[in-house]
Design a protein around this motif. Structure first.
Motif: not given
Length: 83
Positions: A70-75
């Protein structure tokens, strides 16, 4: 566009959704979560490969090698495993 691989469940693309959890949910993955705000730790997964960026500071602190979806996005393309 980053590719998300969930070990034992399949793959999907990250198309700029708000969070990794949102992308997984929109693509039909049965992911555990409760608060969507980084407060409970229910969406904790093991980050097997790839890089993510924190988009909000969670209250729940994940162990090294683990992330809150819920707290990250993929780079980059990532591989995760349910714990």
């Amino acid at each position: 566009m980053a590719k998300i691989t969930v070990i034992g469940q399949g793959e999907c693309d990250f198309d700029g959704q708000f969070s990794l959890l949102e992308a997984l949910d929109e693509n039909g993955f049965d992911m555990p979560y409760s608060c969507r705000g980084g407060n409970c730790g229910a969406c904790l997964v093991k980050l097997v490969a790839g890089d993510v960026e924190e988009i909000q500071s969670p209250v729940y602190e994940a162990d090294k090698g683990h992330i809150l979806t819920c707290s990250v996005i993929p780079l980059t393309d990532i591989t995760i495993e349910l714990v």
